[in-house]
Design a protein around this motif. Structure first.
Motif, PDB file in Angstrom:
ATOM      1  N   HIS A 134     -30.707   1.592   3.904  1.00 24.93           N
ATOM      2  CA  HIS A 134     -31.695   2.535   3.433  1.00 24.93           C
ATOM      3  C   HIS A 134     -32.017   3.542   4.655  1.00 24.93           C
TER       4      HIS A 134
ATOM      5  N   ASP B  89     -39.157  -1.052  -0.234  1.00 26.99           N
ATOM      6  CA  ASP B  89     -38.687  -1.259  -1.666  1.00 26.99           C
ATOM      7  C   ASP B  89     -39.520  -2.836  -1.976  1.00 26.99           C
TER       8      ASP B  89
ATOM      9  N   HIS C  53     -29.642  -4.595   4.504  1.00 27.52           N
ATOM     10  CA  HIS C  53     -30.137  -3.725   3.142  1.00 27.52           C
ATOM     11  C   HIS C  53     -31.208  -2.793   3.713  1.00 27.52           C
TER      12      HIS C  53
ATOM     13  N   ASP D  59     -31.618   1.540  -4.748  1.00 22.32           N
ATOM     14  CA  ASP D  59     -30.435   0.653  -4.231  1.00 22.32           C
ATOM     15  C   ASP D  59     -29.472   1.410  -4.582  1.00 22.32           C
TER      16      ASP D  59
HETATM   17 FE   FE2 Z   1     -33.574  -1.692  -1.603  1.00 25.33          FE
END
Ligand code: FE2
Length: 582
Positions: free
Chosen positions: A153, A172, A149, A339
């Protein structure tokens, strides 16, 4: 090489990247008309194929963002973290379990790992199901990779920044067990230096406060950022007992998470706590933590240029604070920083080309509709429209006269911001617009509408632009306004003297640039108000049909759609205030 990127989490979507260049990108919410939709993004995959003119056999590989999550087949709207908690839903039970486990974390160090091991079969099942759907429903036989994840990003930020050597930071609420990661990037390679666990998440604390203030966590954080300027930071000391920056790390000092954190925070805050003061406190405290965290890594790496992504960097004030740190030369915020940008990020992680690319030109990667499509939609609606010789100057004239114009033109924007192609426009001299237009659009916003400003005139409007111009093309950062701006465009200047502009370059969006340039010729003003074209709690409009419906439901004065101009038969009653000449 051609890569299909996919994300099936909150604001799911798909993207196609060809040799490091983004060809198409769209989020499922726009297509299925469910805000921040999550689930397997079938419509987005079909859309990016259609937009790129490519087919399944053209795809060399598939990159799916996030490794540690469950499969969700049906696409659902995202209604915030704690909204379904009362009815004993699965999500509510998961929150309760995680909240309880979180408080025993220090007593039983193996707890987190055990929790992860228990869920592993579910993660493996998702990988199998994603592969099976791609093969059975989309005829894609290319290899499928699952990308961490935060790495997705980071890739989204670095490979669109145009920077060679950069400090890349993601932050995040949480994803794949982390809430932040730090990379040093150079020559097209990302080298990970550090990470922060989801347990020590600054983003989550911001969401807990969002919930305590009466808004939806993981959805309405932007409202808290706007509200902050209306209060006093009286509760920073209380917040420091929960989340703080110590010994070069972000630490969950309160040792509580989710429902446990909300309960503990509520107990520590005074009963007469005003939400604007709490908002001001979490904003100031978050800015301070983020600034110290980034400063530490700037010093350690010697980097001067920063690329950032992740939901925390949707916070335009935090981004300004980072850009203003001593020694920072430039900050680039990826336009799809939340996201919703993970499909692009996952694809870029595996397909970033061989040569250094310049900073991303624009974000018009979504669907586009022809004149015929638009004419047909207008005909079906029964609305009478005129085809304009030049829609841009017609729009500018109406704006100068004080009308609200919804603009639908060209390809839809990728990312959370409307950047002129799916935007509601108005003149910037009317300070009262933030009351009457928000009320009409049924929005609760505490930050004024944002301005779209001619790129070449930016210095007349904003201070300290240096190093932030690229971010400002995508409305991802606040800037202090000049006296000229405060005097002539008061409708877009926040109570704290800042604005979050979109600087419009002619080559980036010639048609939108022309609207503002024509408006300037008429009024001497180089900016217009630009707010997203959507109805209450719905995603930004995508198709002509969406645009016509939103236009009528919101009672806006005019719709400039493709080459056509439509006058609303039942327009909003508002005092017609022509723009005041600068
Ligand atoms: Fe995220």
């Amino acid at each position: 090489m051609i890569t299909l990127g996919i994300t099936d989490g909150i604001t799911g979507g798909a993207a196609i990247v060809h040799d490091g260049r983004i060809v198409a990108a769209v989020n499922e919410e726009r297509l299925v008309r469910k805000k921040m939709a999550y689930g397997f993004p079938r419509c987005s995959i079909q859309a990016v194929f259609r937009l790129s003119g490519l087919g399944p056999s053209d795809i060399d590989n598939v990159a799916v963002a996030t490794t540690r999550t469950y499969f969700q087949n049906e696409v659902r709207p995202w209604d915030g973290w704690f909204e379904a908690r009362q009815n004993g839903s699965l999500r509510a039970r998961a929150f309760a379990a995680a909240s309880t486990l979180g408080s025993y974390r220090d007593m039983f160090p193996g707890l987190e790992d055990m929790y992860y091991q228990l869920r592993r079969p579910l993660f493996a099942a998702r990988r199998r199901k994603v592969r099976a759907i791609l093969e059975a429903d989309f005829n894609i036989s290319a290899g499928v990779k699952f990308i961490d994840h935060h790495h997705a990003h980071a890739a989204s930020a670095y490979f669109t920044s145009g920077l060679d050597r950069a400090l890349v930071i993601t932050m995040d609420g949480g994803g794949d067990g982390l809430s932040s990661s730090v990379y040093e990037a150079a020559g097209g390679k990302l080298r990970k230096l550090a990470q922060t666990s989801s347990y020590n998440s600054l983003g989550n604390y911001y969401s807990y406060v969002t919930h305590i203030c009466g808004f939806k966590a993981q959805k309405h954080e932007g409202k808290i950022t706007g509200l902050a300027a209306h209060g006093e930071p009286r509760h920073v000391e209380v917040l420091k007992e929960f989340i703080d920056y110590r010994d070069n790390e972000i630490i969950n000092v309160g040792k509580v998470v989710f429902l446990g954190a909300i309960e503990a925070l509520r107990k520590r805050l005074p009963v007469d706590c005003r939400i604007q003061d709490l908002a001001s406190s979490i904003q100031l405290h978050s800015e301070a933590i983020a600034a110290r965290y980034v400063s530490h890594w700037l010093e350690k790496t010697g980097c001067r240029n920063i690329a950032i992504a992740g939901g925390v960097f949707a916070n335009v004030r935090i981004n300004q604070r980072i850009r203003e740190l001593p020694g920072v030369e430039s900050v680039f915020v990826h336009p799809g920083m939340d996201d919703g940008g993970l499909a692009v990020g996952a694809a870029l992680a595996v397909n970033h080309g061989t040569a250094l690319r310049p900073c991303i030109e624009n974000v018009y990667f979504g669907p586009e509709y022809s004149r015929v499509d638009i004419a047909r939609a207008l005909e079906t609606s029964g609305l009478s429209a005129t085809e304009e010789m030049e829609i841009e100057s017609s729009t500018a004239k109406l704006l100068a006269k004080g009308y609200v114009v919804a603009r639908f033109n060209g390809r839809m924007e990728y990312g959370p911001r409307a950047l002129g192609n799916r935007s509601i426009l108005y003149q910037p001299t009317d300070r009262s617009v933030n009351d009457w237009l928000n009320k009409n659009l049924k929005r609760t916003e505490f930050m004024p509408f944002a301005p779209s400003t001619l790129y070449e005139s930016a210095a007349q409007c904003y201070r300290n632009l240096s190093g932030g111009q690229d971010s400002a093309r995508f409305m991802t950062m606040t800037f202090d306004c000049t006296e000229w701006m405060a005097r002539h465009c008061p409708g877009v200047v926040h109570i704290d003297g800042t604005a979050r502009p979109q600087l419009v370059k002619e080559e980036q969006n010639p048609s939108f640039h022309r609207v503002i340039a024509e408006f300037e010729k008429l009024t001497g003003l180089n900016s217009v108000i630009n707010t997203s074209f959507n109805v209450h709690e719905e995603p930004i409009v995508c198709s002509p049909q969406d645009a016509i419906r939103a236009f009528l439901e919101s009672n806006l004065d005019y719709l400039a759609i493709g080459p056509f101009l439509v006058r609303n038969p039942k327009p909003l009653s508002h005092p017609l205030k022509p723009a005041l000449r600068a």
